[in-house]
Design a protein around this motif. Structure first.
Motif, PDB file in Angstrom:
ATOM      1  N   VAL A  25      13.576 -12.155  57.335  1.00 24.87           N
ATOM      2  CA  VAL A  25      12.118 -12.244  57.199  1.00 24.87           C
ATOM      3  C   VAL A  25      11.435 -11.301  58.194  1.00 24.87           C
ATOM      4  O   VAL A  25      10.513 -10.551  57.831  1.00 24.87           O
ATOM      5  N   ILE A  26      11.886 -11.329  59.450  1.00 26.21           N
ATOM      6  CA  ILE A  26      11.306 -10.455  60.482  1.00 26.21           C
ATOM      7  C   ILE A  26      11.484  -8.986  60.092  1.00 26.21           C
ATOM      8  O   ILE A  26      10.538  -8.189  60.167  1.00 26.21           O
ATOM      9  N   LEU A  27      12.694  -8.631  59.644  1.00 28.00           N
ATOM     10  CA  LEU A  27      12.977  -7.245  59.260  1.00 28.00           C
ATOM     11  C   LEU A  27      12.149  -6.824  58.050  1.00 28.00           C
ATOM     12  O   LEU A  27      11.547  -5.744  58.038  1.00 28.00           O
ATOM     13  N   GLY A  28      12.102  -7.693  57.036  1.00 28.50           N
ATOM     14  CA  GLY A  28      11.374  -7.364  55.811  1.00 28.50           C
ATOM     15  C   GLY A  28       9.890  -7.149  56.054  1.00 28.50           C
ATOM     16  O   GLY A  28       9.302  -6.166  55.603  1.00 28.50           O
ATOM     17  N   VAL A  29       9.274  -8.076  56.788  1.00 30.92           N
ATOM     18  CA  VAL A  29       7.837  -7.974  57.067  1.00 30.92           C
ATOM     19  C   VAL A  29       7.541  -6.746  57.930  1.00 30.92           C
ATOM     20  O   VAL A  29       6.567  -6.021  57.696  1.00 30.92           O
ATOM     21  N   SER A  30       8.403  -6.488  58.920  1.00 26.48           N
ATOM     22  CA  SER A  30       8.197  -5.349  59.820  1.00 26.48           C
ATOM     23  C   SER A  30       8.298  -4.023  59.074  1.00 26.48           C
ATOM     24  O   SER A  30       7.482  -3.121  59.282  1.00 26.48           O
ATOM     25  N   VAL A  31       9.299  -3.905  58.210  1.00 27.37           N
ATOM     26  CA  VAL A  31       9.462  -2.669  57.425  1.00 27.37           C
ATOM     27  C   VAL A  31       8.277  -2.499  56.478  1.00 27.37           C
ATOM     28  O   VAL A  31       7.754  -1.388  56.301  1.00 27.37           O
ATOM     29  N   GLU A  42      -4.388  -4.266  56.019  1.00 30.57           N
ATOM     30  CA  GLU A  42      -4.538  -5.715  55.893  1.00 30.57           C
ATOM     31  C   GLU A  42      -4.392  -6.425  57.230  1.00 30.57           C
ATOM     32  O   GLU A  42      -5.109  -7.367  57.535  1.00 30.57           O
ATOM     33  N   VAL A  43      -3.434  -5.978  58.054  1.00 33.52           N
ATOM     34  CA  VAL A  43      -3.224  -6.609  59.366  1.00 33.52           C
ATOM     35  C   VAL A  43      -3.942  -5.845  60.473  1.00 33.52           C
ATOM     36  O   VAL A  43      -3.787  -6.154  61.646  1.00 33.52           O
ATOM     37  N   PHE A  50       2.609   0.964  66.521  1.00 32.55           N
ATOM     38  CA  PHE A  50       3.850   1.128  65.770  1.00 32.55           C
ATOM     39  C   PHE A  50       5.085   0.865  66.637  1.00 32.55           C
ATOM     40  O   PHE A  50       6.136   0.493  66.111  1.00 32.55           O
ATOM     41  N   ALA A  51       4.974   1.067  67.943  1.00 27.08           N
ATOM     42  CA  ALA A  51       6.112   0.790  68.832  1.00 27.08           C
ATOM     43  C   ALA A  51       6.490  -0.681  68.760  1.00 27.08           C
ATOM     44  O   ALA A  51       7.680  -1.034  68.734  1.00 27.08           O
ATOM     45  N   LEU A  55       9.989  -2.289  67.335  1.00 24.06           N
ATOM     46  CA  LEU A  55      10.764  -3.256  68.111  1.00 24.06           C
ATOM     47  C   LEU A  55      11.120  -4.470  67.259  1.00 24.06           C
ATOM     48  O   LEU A  55      12.250  -4.971  67.314  1.00 24.06           O
ATOM     49  N   LEU A  56      10.172  -4.929  66.431  1.00 26.58           N
ATOM     50  CA  LEU A  56      10.450  -6.063  65.545  1.00 26.58           C
ATOM     51  C   LEU A  56      11.512  -5.706  64.515  1.00 26.58           C
ATOM     52  O   LEU A  56      12.337  -6.551  64.139  1.00 26.58           O
TER      53      LEU A  56
END
Length: 240
Positions: A25-31, A42-43, A50-51, A55-56
């Motif tokens: 979930v962390i990887l998917g949302v971050s990418v 949106e966010v 971006f740094a 990191l996420l």
């Protein structure tokens, strides 16, 4: 399978499957945030942040790999995978503890850096360049939202720009019909917010530090449980 507890084995699998899902979930949302312009709007994220997103992505990838090693190590009863999982989780725990210690040691330097940044903000408020005017409009919105004025000392931080309108109103203007003495004061024939924005910023950082500390403590507990599960299962497999 003799000698290996089924309860321990499947508890280890479930624990690491959830660990792997969290990493995914962390990887998917971050990418998604990193590559999608719509997501960035949106966010409300810009290139300067971006740094943190990168990191996420790294954190999500590491959690996924560890979760995979833990799941496969438990199901296949692989000592190699369990050992790699244990070492990886132990290194993360050591890094967390080290980061906490360094944070406590270098706290004065962090406060000095914050004060330096805020002083640069004061210079932007007093400047008259186009870049400064864009920043002043954003900071004015921040003042209205959080009912604060200036950065370090109050309306004086705006310098000569205090007399100039920012957008549709004046800088620091206390836009309340019946301003209370605790909230607003009179300055240059105008009611302005009494509290400097530095107090708001420090309160915000302090409250989020508590949240981060709580998350870090929770992760440490989970990591210790993972270390215990993996070592116990590793020892059972070795005795088999």
């Amino acid at each position: 399978m003799a000698g290996v507890s089924s309860c321990m084995k499947y508890s280890m699998f479930i624990f690491n499957f959830l660990f792997w899902v969290c990493g995914s979930v962390i990887l998917g949302v971050s990418v998604w945030i990193r590559v999608s312009k719509d997501a960035q709007e949106e966010v409300d994220i810009d290139s300067s942040l971006f740094a943190g997103v990168d990191l996420l992505i790294a954190v999500g990838s590491i959690i996924m790999v560890l979760g995979f090693l833990g799941c496969c190590g438990a199901i296949k009863e692989s000592r190699c995978m369990l050992l790699l999982f244990f070492i990886g989780l132990l290194l993360i725990l050591i890094l967390q503890v080290t980061g906490g210690i360094l944070g406590a040691i270098y706290r004065p330097q962090v406060e000095t850096s914050l004060n330096k940044t805020l002083l640069e903000t004061v210079h932007l408020l007093q400047n008259s360049t186009e870049e400064a005017k864009v920043f002043q409009e954003k900071f004015h919105k921040f003042e209205r939202t959080h009912q604060c004025c200036g950065v370090l000392t109050g309306p004086a931080d705006w310098g000569q720009n205090f007399k100039n309108p920012v957008g549709n109103s004046r800088a620091c203007a206390c836009e309340i019909e019946n301003p209370l003495p605790d909230l607003c004061i009179m300055y240059d024939n105008t009611y302005v917010y009494k509290k400097p924005c530095r107090e708001v910023i420090v309160e915000y950082i302090s409250s989020h530090l508590l949240t981060i500390m709580g998350i870090a403590f929770g992760l440490a507990v989970i990591e210790i449980l993972g270390l215990g599960f993996s070592m116990s299962l590793y020892c059972q497999i070795q005795r088999k």
